[in-house]
Design a protein around this motif. Structure first.
Motif, PDB file in Angstrom:
ATOM      1  N   GLY A   1     -11.921 -11.020  15.838  1.00  0.00           N
ATOM      2  CA  GLY A   1     -10.820 -10.157  15.419  1.00  0.00           C
ATOM      3  C   GLY A   1     -11.176  -9.356  14.186  1.00  0.00           C
ATOM      4  N   ARG A   2     -10.752  -8.124  14.139  1.00  0.00           N
ATOM      5  CA  ARG A   2     -11.086  -7.209  13.039  1.00  0.00           C
ATOM      6  C   ARG A   2      -9.792  -6.748  12.391  1.00  0.00           C
ATOM      7  N   VAL A   3      -9.677  -6.914  11.092  1.00  0.00           N
ATOM      8  CA  VAL A   3      -8.425  -6.589  10.406  1.00  0.00           C
ATOM      9  C   VAL A   3      -8.738  -5.946   9.066  1.00  0.00           C
ATOM     10  N   SER A   4      -7.816  -5.145   8.595  1.00  0.00           N
ATOM     11  CA  SER A   4      -7.962  -4.487   7.305  1.00  0.00           C
ATOM     12  C   SER A   4      -8.082  -5.521   6.189  1.00  0.00           C
ATOM     13  N   MET A   5      -8.937  -5.237   5.215  1.00  0.00           N
ATOM     14  CA  MET A   5      -9.121  -6.162   4.104  1.00  0.00           C
ATOM     15  C   MET A   5      -7.840  -6.352   3.309  1.00  0.00           C
ATOM     16  N   VAL A   6      -7.074  -5.276   3.116  1.00  0.00           N
ATOM     17  CA  VAL A   6      -5.891  -5.364   2.259  1.00  0.00           C
ATOM     18  C   VAL A   6      -4.745  -6.107   2.922  1.00  0.00           C
ATOM     19  N   ALA A   7      -4.855  -6.382   4.234  1.00  0.00           N
ATOM     20  CA  ALA A   7      -3.751  -7.019   4.941  1.00  0.00           C
ATOM     21  C   ALA A   7      -4.102  -8.418   5.427  1.00  0.00           C
TER      22      ALA A   7
ATOM     23  N   GLY B   1      -5.683 -12.542   4.276  1.00  0.00           N
ATOM     24  CA  GLY B   1      -5.978 -13.456   3.183  1.00  0.00           C
ATOM     25  C   GLY B   1      -7.448 -13.438   2.813  1.00  0.00           C
ATOM     26  N   VAL B   2      -8.333 -13.525   3.819  1.00  0.00           N
ATOM     27  CA  VAL B   2      -9.764 -13.514   3.521  1.00  0.00           C
ATOM     28  C   VAL B   2     -10.175 -12.175   2.911  1.00  0.00           C
ATOM     29  N   GLY B   3      -9.559 -11.090   3.385  1.00  0.00           N
ATOM     30  CA  GLY B   3      -9.873  -9.777   2.824  1.00  0.00           C
ATOM     31  C   GLY B   3      -9.478  -9.659   1.374  1.00  0.00           C
ATOM     32  N   LYS B   4      -8.285 -10.131   1.040  1.00  0.00           N
ATOM     33  CA  LYS B   4      -7.829 -10.052  -0.351  1.00  0.00           C
ATOM     34  C   LYS B   4      -8.636 -10.984  -1.256  1.00  0.00           C
ATOM     35  N   ALA B   5      -9.067 -12.124  -0.709  1.00  0.00           N
ATOM     36  CA  ALA B   5      -9.909 -13.023  -1.500  1.00  0.00           C
ATOM     37  C   ALA B   5     -11.210 -12.322  -1.886  1.00  0.00           C
ATOM     38  N   VAL B   6     -11.812 -11.606  -0.928  1.00  0.00           N
ATOM     39  CA  VAL B   6     -13.051 -10.875  -1.210  1.00  0.00           C
ATOM     40  C   VAL B   6     -12.781  -9.709  -2.158  1.00  0.00           C
ATOM     41  N   LEU B   7     -11.694  -8.976  -1.931  1.00  0.00           N
ATOM     42  CA  LEU B   7     -11.370  -7.844  -2.806  1.00  0.00           C
ATOM     43  C   LEU B   7     -11.203  -8.289  -4.250  1.00  0.00           C
ATOM     44  N   ALA B   8     -10.684  -9.496  -4.449  1.00  0.00           N
ATOM     45  CA  ALA B   8     -10.487  -9.994  -5.810  1.00  0.00           C
ATOM     46  C   ALA B   8     -11.815 -10.198  -6.529  1.00  0.00           C
ATOM     47  N   ALA B   9     -12.904 -10.321  -5.757  1.00  0.00           N
ATOM     48  CA  ALA B   9     -14.231 -10.456  -6.365  1.00  0.00           C
ATOM     49  C   ALA B   9     -14.873  -9.106  -6.627  1.00  0.00           C
ATOM     50  N   TYR B  10     -14.257  -8.031  -6.156  1.00  0.00           N
ATOM     51  CA  TYR B  10     -14.766  -6.685  -6.373  1.00  0.00           C
ATOM     52  C   TYR B  10     -14.197  -6.100  -7.656  1.00  0.00           C
ATOM     53  N   SER B  11     -14.834  -5.051  -8.133  1.00  0.00           N
ATOM     54  CA  SER B  11     -14.285  -4.318  -9.275  1.00  0.00           C
ATOM     55  C   SER B  11     -13.105  -3.472  -8.814  1.00  0.00           C
TER      56      SER B  11
ATOM     57  N   ARG C   1       0.440  -0.472   7.183  1.00  0.00           N
ATOM     58  CA  ARG C   1       1.600  -1.367   7.253  1.00  0.00           C
ATOM     59  C   ARG C   1       1.584  -2.052   8.612  1.00  0.00           C
ATOM     60  N   LEU C   2       1.021  -3.256   8.668  1.00  0.00           N
ATOM     61  CA  LEU C   2       0.953  -4.003   9.915  1.00  0.00           C
ATOM     62  C   LEU C   2       2.243  -4.753  10.197  1.00  0.00           C
ATOM     63  N   THR C   3       2.927  -5.172   9.145  1.00  0.00           N
ATOM     64  CA  THR C   3       4.245  -5.794   9.263  1.00  0.00           C
ATOM     65  C   THR C   3       5.093  -5.296   8.103  1.00  0.00           C
ATOM     66  N   GLU C   4       6.368  -5.666   8.106  1.00  0.00           N
ATOM     67  CA  GLU C   4       7.237  -5.244   7.012  1.00  0.00           C
ATOM     68  C   GLU C   4       6.879  -5.923   5.689  1.00  0.00           C
ATOM     69  N   LYS C   5       6.011  -6.934   5.724  1.00  0.00           N
ATOM     70  CA  LYS C   5       5.602  -7.635   4.514  1.00  0.00           C
ATOM     71  C   LYS C   5       4.228  -7.191   4.005  1.00  0.00           C
ATOM     72  N   SER C   6       3.595  -6.235   4.692  1.00  0.00           N
ATOM     73  CA  SER C   6       2.285  -5.741   4.259  1.00  0.00           C
ATOM     74  C   SER C   6       2.383  -5.072   2.894  1.00  0.00           C
TER      75      SER C   6
ATOM     76  N   GLU D   1       2.371 -13.430   5.996  1.00  0.00           N
ATOM     77  CA  GLU D   1       2.873 -12.645   7.130  1.00  0.00           C
ATOM     78  C   GLU D   1       2.583 -11.153   6.981  1.00  0.00           C
ATOM     79  N   GLU D   2       1.510 -10.819   6.268  1.00  0.00           N
ATOM     80  CA  GLU D   2       1.182  -9.413   6.035  1.00  0.00           C
ATOM     81  C   GLU D   2       0.400  -8.794   7.187  1.00  0.00           C
ATOM     82  N   ALA D   3      -0.296  -9.628   7.972  1.00  0.00           N
ATOM     83  CA  ALA D   3      -1.029  -9.129   9.137  1.00  0.00           C
ATOM     84  C   ALA D   3      -0.280  -9.415  10.428  1.00  0.00           C
ATOM     85  N   GLN D   4       0.371 -10.582  10.497  1.00  0.00           N
ATOM     86  CA  GLN D   4       1.151 -10.958  11.669  1.00  0.00           C
ATOM     87  C   GLN D   4       2.373 -11.745  11.215  1.00  0.00           C
ATOM     88  N   ILE D   5       3.529 -11.362  11.717  1.00  0.00           N
ATOM     89  CA  ILE D   5       4.745 -12.098  11.397  1.00  0.00           C
ATOM     90  C   ILE D   5       4.637 -13.500  11.995  1.00  0.00           C
TER      91      ILE D   5
END
Length: 282
Positions: free
Chosen positions: A154-160, A162-172, A187-192, A216-220
């Protein structure tokens, strides 16, 4: 659960009277179309009928059928005659599996994913960044009746995610801003999270506590708790996560799951010869 995906529209090349591509395009259009068909089939495990596949790709049914026939001959797709549906074939799986084998840490991660699953009782995932998106390499399924909804590959946006945001937090912040400019904040869900300012606040929280939460930012109905696995340069190599239904991954459980995910990620980092970043380094 079927995902909402953007319909592909491919540019029609010049064609002759029989509708075949103009030889001057050197077959590049055909390759592009064939790959688009495989990508579309990979979006839904239930498969597609010929007419639906033509609509999804924006191609004529005759073009899709011609390409499917070639792909079936090479076993990149297969046809279920009982349901009159097309699916991804064995050859496509074999080629795709090379991506996971290339990430030679996958096999070493399995015992740690199993530990994460057993400690949290949720599905444990291993994911990497590919072209500024997150791809799930492998997973250990929860033993609970209701399991995670995402799938390997499965391929998902980094910003939406958990694993993507964890990696982004290690970026500048500059690198994060560049990713937002390139890919936006879907906006993948209303909580994105769809505002850069909100994302940067979230990343500060992730850096402080050592794990990220996809609420629930990628899937409700799905929550994911993730942490980074680092390489020997203390740079993100991958990320692991525990994901499950909101009915089980409750707000009360999040801190405990987060601590477990963070600790298992650190153990896997050490096992792979990686180095944790200096928490005092800006």
């Amino acid at each position: 659960m079927k995902k909402n995906v953007i319909r592909r529209r491919l540019v029609e090349p010049k064609s002759g009277a029989d509708g075949d591509p103009d030889p001057r395009d050197g077959g590049v259009q055909s390759v592009d179309r064939a790959l688009a068909i495989i990508e579309t089939l990979a979006e839904d495990d239930e498969g597609y009928r010929l007419s639906d596949l033509a609509i999804r790709t924006g191609l004529s049914t005759s073009t899709v059928h011609r390409l499917l026939t070639t792909l079936e001959h090479r076993r990149f797709v297969q046809f279920d005659r009982d349901q009159s549906k097309w699916h991804v074939g064995a050859r496509a799986f074999m080629v795709g599996a090379t991506f996971a084998r290339h990430r030679n840490f996958t096999a070493q991660a399995i015992p740690y994913l199993r530990k994460l699953r057993d400690l949290t009782r949720e599905t444990a995932n291993l994911a990497v960044v590919d072209d500024e998106f997150i791809i799930v390499l492998t997973r250990m399924e929860s033993r609970e009746i209701m399991r995670s909804l995402t799938k390997v590959g499965g391929r998902v946006s980094m910003v939406a995610s958990g694993v993507g945001k964890a990696v982004l937090a290690a970026y500048s912040d500059e690198d994060v801003s560049a990713i937002i400019r390139h890919h936006g904040m879907p906006r993948l869900t209303e909580k994105s999270i769809v505002r850069p300012g909100d994302l940067f606040k979230e990343l500060q929280t992730i850096r402080r506590r050592g794990y990220a939460v996809d609420d629930e930012e990628a899937q409700i109905g799905l929550r994911c708790v993730a942490a980074v696995v680092y390489d020997h340069h203390a740079e993100p190599l991958a990320a692991i996560s525990a994901s499950g239904m909101t009915s089980r991954v409750t707000n009360e459980r999040l801190p405990g799951i987060g601590r477990i995910v963070r600790e298992v990620a650190a153990e896997l980092t050490a096992a792979l010869g990686g180095a944790m970043p200096d928490p005092h380094q800006s």
